[in-house]
Scaffold this active site. Structure first.
Site, mmCIF file in Angstrom:
data_model
loop_
_atom_site.group_PDB
_atom_site.id
_atom_site.type_symbol
_atom_site.label_atom_id
_atom_site.label_comp_id
_atom_site.label_asym_id
_atom_site.label_seq_id
_atom_site.Cartn_x
_atom_site.Cartn_y
_atom_site.Cartn_z
ATOM 1 N N ARG A 30 0.829 -1.216 0.000
ATOM 2 C CA ARG A 30 0.000 0.000 0.000
ATOM 3 C C ARG A 30 0.856 1.254 0.000
ATOM 4 O O ARG A 30 0.453 2.288 -0.532
ATOM 5 C CB ARG A 30 -0.869 0.039 1.253
ATOM 6 C CG ARG A 30 -2.078 -0.829 1.114
ATOM 7 C CD ARG A 30 -3.086 -0.546 2.186
ATOM 8 N NE ARG A 30 -4.170 -1.490 2.021
ATOM 9 C CZ ARG A 30 -4.936 -1.925 2.988
ATOM 10 N NH1 ARG A 30 -4.749 -1.473 4.224
ATOM 11 N NH2 ARG A 30 -5.891 -2.779 2.745
ATOM 12 N N GLU B 62 -1.463 -9.005 -4.589
ATOM 13 C CA GLU B 62 -2.819 -9.544 -4.736
ATOM 14 C C GLU B 62 -2.802 -11.045 -5.009
ATOM 15 O O GLU B 62 -3.654 -11.774 -4.515
ATOM 16 C CB GLU B 62 -3.583 -8.813 -5.847
ATOM 17 C CG GLU B 62 -3.986 -7.389 -5.488
ATOM 18 C CD GLU B 62 -4.916 -7.290 -4.268
ATOM 19 O OE1 GLU B 62 -5.534 -8.293 -3.887
ATOM 20 O OE2 GLU B 62 -4.992 -6.184 -3.690
ATOM 21 N N GLY C 31 1.918 -22.206 -0.649
ATOM 22 C CA GLY C 31 0.887 -23.122 -1.171
ATOM 23 C C GLY C 31 0.299 -22.645 -2.495
ATOM 24 O O GLY C 31 0.668 -21.585 -3.010
ATOM 25 N N TYR D 81 -11.451 -10.362 -9.954
ATOM 26 C CA TYR D 81 -11.047 -9.690 -8.721
ATOM 27 C C TYR D 81 -9.664 -9.052 -8.874
ATOM 28 O O TYR D 81 -9.488 -7.855 -8.605
ATOM 29 C CB TYR D 81 -11.036 -10.652 -7.507
ATOM 30 C CG TYR D 81 -10.292 -10.007 -6.375
ATOM 31 C CD1 TYR D 81 -10.872 -8.956 -5.663
ATOM 32 C CD2 TYR D 81 -8.971 -10.348 -6.083
ATOM 33 C CE1 TYR D 81 -10.160 -8.282 -4.677
ATOM 34 C CE2 TYR D 81 -8.253 -9.683 -5.102
ATOM 35 C CZ TYR D 81 -8.859 -8.654 -4.408
ATOM 36 O OH TYR D 81 -8.150 -7.973 -3.458
ATOM 37 N N ASP E 174 -13.820 -9.649 -3.844
ATOM 38 C CA ASP E 174 -13.273 -10.915 -3.328
ATOM 39 C C ASP E 174 -14.209 -11.433 -2.235
ATOM 40 O O ASP E 174 -15.309 -10.900 -2.046
ATOM 41 C CB ASP E 174 -11.834 -10.713 -2.812
ATOM 42 C CG ASP E 174 -11.785 -9.885 -1.534
ATOM 43 O OD1 ASP E 174 -12.805 -9.280 -1.153
ATOM 44 O OD2 ASP E 174 -10.704 -9.849 -0.897
ATOM 45 N N CYS F 182 -18.253 -0.794 12.953
ATOM 46 C CA CYS F 182 -18.414 -0.808 11.494
ATOM 47 C C CYS F 182 -18.951 0.511 10.944
ATOM 48 O O CYS F 182 -19.989 0.998 11.393
ATOM 49 C CB CYS F 182 -19.351 -1.943 11.084
ATOM 50 S SG CYS F 182 -19.480 -2.093 9.288
ATOM 51 N N SER G 24 -7.664 -28.180 -0.981
ATOM 52 C CA SER G 24 -9.062 -27.764 -1.104
ATOM 53 C C SER G 24 -10.009 -28.954 -1.333
ATOM 54 O O SER G 24 -11.095 -28.982 -0.771
ATOM 55 C CB SER G 24 -9.223 -26.704 -2.185
ATOM 56 O OG SER G 24 -8.574 -27.124 -3.334
#
Ligand code: ADE
Length: 369
Positions: free
Chosen positions: A51, A63, A107, A146, A164, A229, A322
């Protein structure tokens, strides 16, 4: 702020906002997020390496690493990757073994392989730069809607959404969507809606603000921290007490269980490794020799076609992918006399520095010294 004391005027204001909130239609509700979201992001954005200097190459690499991996786990990998491969040309030219070594432990190795493929395309067709175009970014290997949205908005300021899992959770709660967020059609509709409402001049902060709310407040595991929030007064799931049922995800199929016997096969101070097939799980990565099923000592020696070896059991281990789970029994096999099979015989140092072995074997590779 003292969360225990009730601030009556503020509470009344929230009530008014809330009753207004209930009357809004979905697009109005989405449009109303902009102000509180941008204000909150300015105050709460974490300082992260990618950033601080959001150059296209840095945003792209971060990303890709952040897919399936937590921010804290990514940071050291990101810094090391940037030092070793500081630009797209270096990435296009790196050997696969070196690249996989840099990726070892993160991974989902196809991500690294796609990075290199994309870098090669960028060098040959785009002068070694990422294109400032959402559509063109999406044509590159490993870049879906995304990631294209994240690079386009964060690095180039292009007003396209970046939806995402974090954003899907936040928006489905705000709008009280009972649709399955794992469906492509649900994601596409959300992208369409956000594209319409997002501010044209603040695409980077808007997208990162939504991701950040999803990561820090509307958290992926456990109850959301609605008291913190910025979107609380607009959020229908909070107002109606539905945060435990939204987002909706249809249960996935159970994972297939594969039993394996993993061997730390030693001969004259070296250990056997081999390259996996170039298709299927962990394609083309190195691995410790392993056999299907849970075998005993006699069966192991028979499969290796050796009759003299010292065999010691090692702890069992489990690794969850997965769609598959490996349930592994381990053995150390110290060969005497001839070696067995078609293996690469390497030193412990080479395993640490040169050959990348997937995390699935960690329980055994950590024993090799
Ligand atoms: N997760 C995915 N993308 C991210 C980003 N840009 N910042 C923080 N967390 C993220």
């Amino acid at each position: 702020m003292d969360m225990c004391k009730v601030n009556q005027p503020l509470y009344d204001k929230l009530q008014i906002l809330e009753s207004k909130g209930k009357e809004m239609d979905t697009m109005g509700r989405l449009k109303a997020m902009e102000g509180p979201l941008l204000f909150w992001y300015r105050e709460h954005a974490r300082s992260l390496p990618w950033r601080e200097e959001p150059l296209p190459y840095r945003v792209w690499i971060s990303e890709i690493m952040l897919q399936q991996t937590r921010v804290e786990a990514v940071k050291p990998y990101f810094e090391r990757f940037m030092k070793s491969l500081p630009d797209i040309k270096a990435l296009a030219e790196v050997t696969e073994d070196r690249l996989l070594k840099l990726w070892e432990g993160l991974g989902y190795y196809s991500r690294a392989k796609n990075l290199k493929k994309a870098a090669e395309i960028l060098v040959s067709r785009y002068d070694g730069e990422l294109p400032a175009s959402y559509e063109e970014l999406k044509t590159l290997p490993g870049i879906g809607s995304y990631t294209a949205g994240a690079i386009a908005s964060i690095a180039f300021g292009i007003p396209v959404p970046a939806v995402d899992g974090n954003v899907l959770r936040v928006i489905s709660r705000v709008t009280e969507s009972h649709e399955d967020i794992l469906k492509q059609s649900v994601k596409r509709e959300m992208e369409e809606r956000l594209k319409t409402v997002m501010p044209k001049e603040a695409a980077s902060s808007y997208n990162q603000g939504l991701i950040e709310v999803g990561a820090l407040v509307c958290v992926p595991n456990g109850a959301p921290l609605c008291g913190q929030c910025p979107l609380a007064s607009l959020c229908l799931a909070r107002i109606k007490g539905l945060t435990d049922v939204i987002p909706v995800r249809t249960p996935k199929k159970a994972r297939r269980i594969e039993d394996k016997t993993v061997l730390v096969l030693c001969h004259e101070g070296r250990v056997a490794i081999r390259k996996r097939d170039d298709k299927g799980l962990l394609p083309s990565l190195y691995e410790l020799p392993n056999l299907e099923g849970h075998l005993n000592e006699e069966e192991i020696l028979f499969s290796l076609d050796v009759d003299k070896a010292d065999v010691f059991p090692l702890p069992s281990s489990k690794h969850v992918f997965s769609h598959v789970e490996w349930h592994m029994a381990g053995f150390c096999v110290e060969l005497q006399g001839k070696t067995a099979g078609e293996f690469l015989w390497v030193t412990a140092k080479e395993i640490r520095q040169t050959y990348s072995l997937p995390g699935a074997f960690k329980a055994y590779t950590k024993l090799i010294r």
